[in-house]
Scaffold this motif. Structure first.
Motif, PDB file in Angstrom:
ATOM      1  N   GLN A  31       0.843  -1.200   0.000  1.00 33.02           N
ATOM      2  CA  GLN A  31       0.000   0.000   0.000  1.00 33.02           C
ATOM      3  C   GLN A  31       0.883   1.256   0.000  1.00 33.02           C
ATOM      4  OE1 GLN A  31      -2.477  -1.443   3.475  1.00 33.02           O
ATOM      5  NE2 GLN A  31      -4.081  -0.571   2.185  1.00 33.02           N
ATOM      6  N   PRO A  32       1.517   1.531  -1.118  1.00 36.01           N
ATOM      7  CA  PRO A  32       2.449   2.661  -1.158  1.00 36.01           C
ATOM      8  C   PRO A  32       1.705   3.993  -1.152  1.00 36.01           C
ATOM      9  CG  PRO A  32       2.214   1.715  -3.342  1.00 36.01           C
ATOM     10  CD  PRO A  32       1.430   0.836  -2.413  1.00 36.01           C
ATOM     11  N   SER A  33       2.330   5.004  -0.553  1.00 34.08           N
ATOM     12  CA  SER A  33       1.809   6.369  -0.657  1.00 34.08           C
ATOM     13  C   SER A  33       2.156   6.911  -2.047  1.00 34.08           C
ATOM     14  CB  SER A  33       2.454   7.253   0.412  1.00 34.08           C
ATOM     15  OG  SER A  33       3.836   7.363   0.137  1.00 34.08           O
ATOM     16  N   ASP A  34       1.547   8.048  -2.407  1.00 32.43           N
ATOM     17  CA  ASP A  34       1.895   8.659  -3.696  1.00 32.43           C
ATOM     18  C   ASP A  34       3.379   8.994  -3.739  1.00 32.43           C
ATOM     19  OD1 ASP A  34      -0.680   8.373  -4.503  1.00 32.43           O
ATOM     20  OD2 ASP A  34      -1.146  10.517  -4.617  1.00 32.43           O
ATOM     21  N   SER A  35       3.898   9.430  -2.601  1.00 35.36           N
ATOM     22  CA  SER A  35       5.321   9.759  -2.620  1.00 35.36           C
ATOM     23  C   SER A  35       6.178   8.501  -2.764  1.00 35.36           C
ATOM     24  CB  SER A  35       5.628  10.599  -1.389  1.00 35.36           C
ATOM     25  OG  SER A  35       6.528  10.087  -0.603  1.00 35.36           O
ATOM     26  N   ASP A  36       5.753   7.377  -2.177  1.00 36.49           N
ATOM     27  CA  ASP A  36       6.471   6.102  -2.397  1.00 36.49           C
ATOM     28  C   ASP A  36       6.465   5.736  -3.890  1.00 36.49           C
ATOM     29  OD1 ASP A  36       6.831   5.696   0.351  1.00 36.49           O
ATOM     30  OD2 ASP A  36       4.989   4.505   0.538  1.00 36.49           O
ATOM     31  N   ILE A  37       5.301   5.920  -4.517  1.00 35.51           N
ATOM     32  CA  ILE A  37       5.182   5.557  -5.942  1.00 35.51           C
ATOM     33  C   ILE A  37       6.106   6.442  -6.780  1.00 35.51           C
ATOM     34  CG2 ILE A  37       3.640   5.403  -7.939  1.00 35.51           C
ATOM     35  CD1 ILE A  37       1.306   4.998  -5.912  1.00 35.51           C
ATOM     36  N   ARG A  38       6.058   7.744  -6.507  1.00 33.23           N
ATOM     37  CA  ARG A  38       6.908   8.665  -7.289  1.00 33.23           C
ATOM     38  C   ARG A  38       8.383   8.321  -7.113  1.00 33.23           C
ATOM     39  NH1 ARG A  38       2.899  12.558  -5.834  1.00 33.23           N
ATOM     40  NH2 ARG A  38       1.692  13.022  -7.692  1.00 33.23           N
TER      41      ARG A  38
ATOM     42  N   MET B 178       0.214   6.769 -12.265  1.00 36.55           N
ATOM     43  CA  MET B 178      -0.091   6.808 -10.824  1.00 36.55           C
ATOM     44  C   MET B 178      -1.407   6.077 -10.559  1.00 36.55           C
ATOM     45  SD  MET B 178       2.353   8.490  -9.219  1.00 36.55           S
ATOM     46  CE  MET B 178       1.618   8.933  -7.646  1.00 36.55           C
ATOM     47  N   ASP B 179      -2.415   6.357 -11.403  1.00 36.36           N
ATOM     48  CA  ASP B 179      -3.716   5.681 -11.239  1.00 36.36           C
ATOM     49  C   ASP B 179      -3.552   4.164 -11.325  1.00 36.36           C
ATOM     50  OD1 ASP B 179      -4.954   8.136 -11.070  1.00 36.36           O
ATOM     51  OD2 ASP B 179      -5.710   8.121 -13.132  1.00 36.36           O
ATOM     52  N   ALA B 180      -2.726   3.718 -12.273  1.00 35.07           N
ATOM     53  CA  ALA B 180      -2.541   2.273 -12.470  1.00 35.07           C
ATOM     54  C   ALA B 180      -1.905   1.632 -11.252  1.00 35.07           C
ATOM     55  CB  ALA B 180      -1.683   2.027 -13.713  1.00 35.07           C
ATOM     56  N   VAL B 181      -0.919   2.295 -10.680  1.00 37.84           N
ATOM     57  CA  VAL B 181      -0.246   1.722  -9.507  1.00 37.84           C
ATOM     58  C   VAL B 181      -1.226   1.676  -8.331  1.00 37.84           C
ATOM     59  CG1 VAL B 181       1.708   1.882  -7.935  1.00 37.84           C
ATOM     60  CG2 VAL B 181       1.986   2.571 -10.324  1.00 37.84           C
ATOM     61  N   ARG B 182      -2.000   2.764  -8.161  1.00 36.99           N
ATOM     62  CA  ARG B 182      -2.990   2.760  -7.067  1.00 36.99           C
ATOM     63  C   ARG B 182      -4.009   1.640  -7.278  1.00 36.99           C
ATOM     64  NH1 ARG B 182      -3.635   8.510  -8.593  1.00 36.99           N
ATOM     65  NH2 ARG B 182      -2.083   9.724  -7.437  1.00 36.99           N
ATOM     66  N   LEU B 183      -4.446   1.447  -8.514  1.00 40.30           N
ATOM     67  CA  LEU B 183      -5.429   0.402  -8.826  1.00 40.30           C
ATOM     68  C   LEU B 183      -4.849  -0.987  -8.544  1.00 40.30           C
ATOM     69  CD1 LEU B 183      -8.181  -0.370 -10.041  1.00 40.30           C
ATOM     70  CD2 LEU B 183      -7.113  -0.250 -12.318  1.00 40.30           C
TER      71      LEU B 183
END
Ligand code: FES
Length: 163
Positions: free
Chosen positions: A120-127, A144-149
């Motif tokens: 469950q990464p945060s947006d900052s983790d993803i970036r 970003m949407d794809a990673v959250r999905l």
């Protein structure tokens, strides 16, 4: 020289590998695994990212001879013969995160690794995780949407299994 290693869970060998040949070249040109893309050849764009012994690397920067007796997993190896596409691959399709697709294989491997380490990464983790993967087309929001999905689906699958 001959290089023998495991690619996507299968033993493979490549003959006549020359000194200085990259893992990326060997995968694409000798072993029929063209998923990893050849772009900058300087480790700057991330389009050639593969797993080497479980860690993501830019395959353009790894000498083919360095993978002797080691494990390589490419974007082709994320899909499973029985269950089909990996959830990360499916999420990129469903979120519309693929345009020209050149960056996509590297992003898929890097995202797969991120979600293995941090479901469950945060947006900052993803970036941060994707900071070495350049995309010229999407503006990154769909990515970003794809990673959250993918994260949401993996977590929901895990909670269903534990119930
Ligand atoms: Fe074209 Fe990312 S989809 S470079």
């Amino acid at each position: 020289m001959r290089v023998t290693f495991n690619a996507n869970g299968r033993p493979v060998e490549a003959d006549d590998v020359w000194e200085g040949e990259s893992l990326l070249f060997m995968l694409r040109e000798r072993l029929g695994l063209p998923g990893s893309k050849n772009a900058c050849e300087q480790g700057e764009c991330g389009s050639c990212t593969v797993y080497l012994d479980g860690a993501p690397v830019c395959s353009c920067l790894v000498a083919a001879g360095q993978v002797q007796d080691r494990e390589v997993r490419t974007v082709e190896g994320l899909a499973d013969d029985e269950s089909g596409l990996d959830p990360v691959q499916q999420a990129f399709i469903d979120a519309g995160a693929v345009q020209c697709g050149f960056c996509t294989p590297g992003l898929l491997v890097q995202t797969h690794d991120l979600l293995e380490r941090e479901p469950q990464p945060s947006d900052s983790d993803i970036r941060e995780a994707l900071s070495g993967n350049l995309c010229r087309c999407t503006g990154y929001e769909k990515i970003m949407d794809a990673v959250r999905l993918a994260s949401a689906r993996k977590c929901s699958d895990a909670s269903e299994v534990s119930q």
